[in-house]
Design an enzyme around this catalytic site. Structure first.
Site, PDB file in Angstrom:
ATOM      1  N   GLY A 187       2.724  58.089   1.691  1.00 48.97           N
ATOM      2  CA  GLY A 187       2.553  56.826   2.403  1.00 48.97           C
ATOM      3  C   GLY A 187       3.564  56.680   3.523  1.00 48.97           C
ATOM      4  N   ASP A 224       0.151  61.157   4.522  1.00 44.73           N
ATOM      5  CA  ASP A 224      -0.527  59.885   4.810  1.00 44.73           C
ATOM      6  C   ASP A 224      -1.826  60.170   5.543  1.00 44.73           C
ATOM      7  OD1 ASP A 224      -1.271  57.281   6.167  1.00 44.73           O
ATOM      8  OD2 ASP A 224       0.517  56.644   5.097  1.00 44.73           O
ATOM      9  N   CYS A 279     -23.440  33.258  -4.990  1.00 44.47           N
ATOM     10  CA  CYS A 279     -24.038  31.925  -4.853  1.00 44.47           C
ATOM     11  C   CYS A 279     -23.050  30.938  -4.237  1.00 44.47           C
ATOM     12  CB  CYS A 279     -24.530  31.427  -6.204  1.00 44.47           C
ATOM     13  SG  CYS A 279     -23.257  31.366  -7.487  1.00 44.47           S
ATOM     14  N   GLY A 308       3.386  53.881   5.780  1.00 46.53           N
ATOM     15  CA  GLY A 308       3.097  52.564   6.333  1.00 46.53           C
ATOM     16  C   GLY A 308       4.322  51.675   6.349  1.00 46.53           C
ATOM     17  N   GLY A 309       4.168  50.423   5.866  1.00 41.69           N
ATOM     18  CA  GLY A 309       5.262  49.466   5.923  1.00 41.69           C
ATOM     19  C   GLY A 309       6.486  49.932   5.166  1.00 41.69           C
TER      20      GLY A 309
END
Length: 407
Positions: free
Chosen positions: A19, A43, A168, A21-22
């Site tokens: 990873g 990544d 619904c 990312g952040g």
């Protein structure tokens, strides 16, 4: 400060990061500055505009490029003496098998989805390699250590599944902003720009399964011969925000204990003003770039944290629909909503706000709507920085054999 013994272990360690990312950006930077010399990084993702406010290894010119490779290059600029091997790939690829994992002294996770975390957890168990797991949500974050036969593994605790909503409720009786945003992206956007052969719950039916003449028409969402984008956009507007709600109101039982919605037609929105001309008069010059094309910017709505009025939302709805039709022609019928597609996000925000106005639900800013649409609690850079520091501290304890000191 690390002791000489710790520094010696750190420099010899071979680390796998999953990873970029952040958390991953902060973690790679912290590993390099702590003294780690041999790092592998995996990544799958590419850089999006929305990453730039918190993933500080990336810049605007990197949008569309590999996160792993750009992160590696950014760190090597200030730590050129270390080895970082970047893999722009899915960690679930067969290349990253048990034998691949066995070469590492510790694995550090900075992932954002449960499925990938489970996969890495199982590989670490099979390979007998310690795993440091992490995550952050806004101001909250956590770091956990998992060692085979000595601690619980990542999957020992049941993980909460993403929130879903009954169809619904989304179709007939929305009561929260999230209901309107899910309706706009999963029903309206999908029906207009996705696979039109798929069944959809977009159209409301009365108890006897009939609907208004306009919305019952199987060709309602198709552009008619000679119809301009403006006429089409107005027809869709009246159909989904006007006629569709008129039909919903016929189900009297539904509204006995609920506030009745108010149908909204285009003529009401512009009763004292002209509609903005949208029929190709002000096409975005960068309309083909999903990261930059913007109906809101064309209309002078540049603040993403401002909540649009009903008229603003109608303007953006009409303009975004026209731009999507004109600039994404080859993709119509296969488009899938992406929160990082600026034009799609603007369309969804405008549509959700218009539906919210009909049901007397608070409208949302573009920034807020994006967080809800992506099921996001907006990331905080400082939280990620703190978490990355804690990951490294736990990794050092593991490398030193001090499992009892781990949190």
């Amino acid at each position: 400060m690390a002791t000489p013994e710790e520094l010696a272990v750190i420099e010899k360690a071979k680390v796998l990061m999953v990873g970029a990312g952040g958390i991953g950006c902060e973690l790679l930077k912290t590993l390099a500055l702590t003294g780690f010399k041999d790092i592998h990084l995996i990544d799958l993702d590419t850089i999006e505009v929305s990453n730039l406010n918190r993933q500080f290894l990336f810049r605007k010119q990197h949008v569309g490029q590999s996160k792993a490779k750009v992160a590696r290059d950014a760190v090597l600029k200030f730590k050129p003496d270390i080895k970082i091997e970047a893999h722009h790939a899915n960690v679930k690829n067969s290349d990253f098998d048990v034998e691949f994992f066995k070469q590492f002294n510790v694995v550090l996770n900075g992932l954002d989805n449960v499925d990938a975390r489970r996969h890495v957890n199982r590989l670490c168990l099979a390979a007998g390699v310690p795993l440091v797991e992490s995550g952050s949500t806004g101001y909250l974050g956590q770091v956990t250590v998992h060692v085979k036969d000595q601690t619980e593994c990542y999957e020992c605790q049941t993980k909460e599944l993403p929130k879903t909503y009954p169809v619904c409720t989304i179709t007939n009786t929305p009561s929260k902003p999230v209901h309107c945003i899910v309706w706009a992206k999963d029903l309206l956007f999908a029906r207009l720009f996705g696979d039109r052969n798929q069944s959809s719950d977009l159209i409301v039916h009365t108890n006897d399964r009939t609907s208004s003449a306009a919305t019952a028409d199987t060709d309602f969402f198709n552009i008619k011969d000679g119809e301009t984008p403006e006429s089409y956009a107005c027809r869709v507007f009246d159909g989904v925000f006007g006629d569709n709600i008129e039909v919903a109101l016929r189900n009297e039982e539904t509204w006995k204990s609920r506030k009745r919605p108010r149908p909204l037609y285009i003529c009401e929105v512009y009763s004292d003003a002209k509609k903005p001309r949208i029929d190709g008069s002000c096409n975005s010059p960068d309309g083909n770039d999903k990261h930059t094309a913007s109906a809101a910017r064309i209309l002078g709505l540049s603040n993403p944290q401002e909540v649009w009025t009903v008229r603003d939302s109608a303007n953006v709805f009409l303009k975004a629909l026209e731009l999507l039709l004109n600039t994404r022609q080859k993709d119509i019928g296969s488009l899938v909503f992406d929160k990082d597609d600026q034009l799609a996000m603007e369309f969804v925000t405008a549509a959700a706000n218009l539906r919210s106005s009909c049901f007397d639900i608070p409208m949302q800013s573009l920034f807020e709507a994006k967080g809800i649409a992506g099921n996001i609690v907006h990331a905080i850079a400082t939280t990620n920085a703190i978490i990355s520091g804690l990951i490294v501290l736990e990794a050092i304890k593991l490398l030193m054999g001090n499992l009892d000191d781990c949190r």
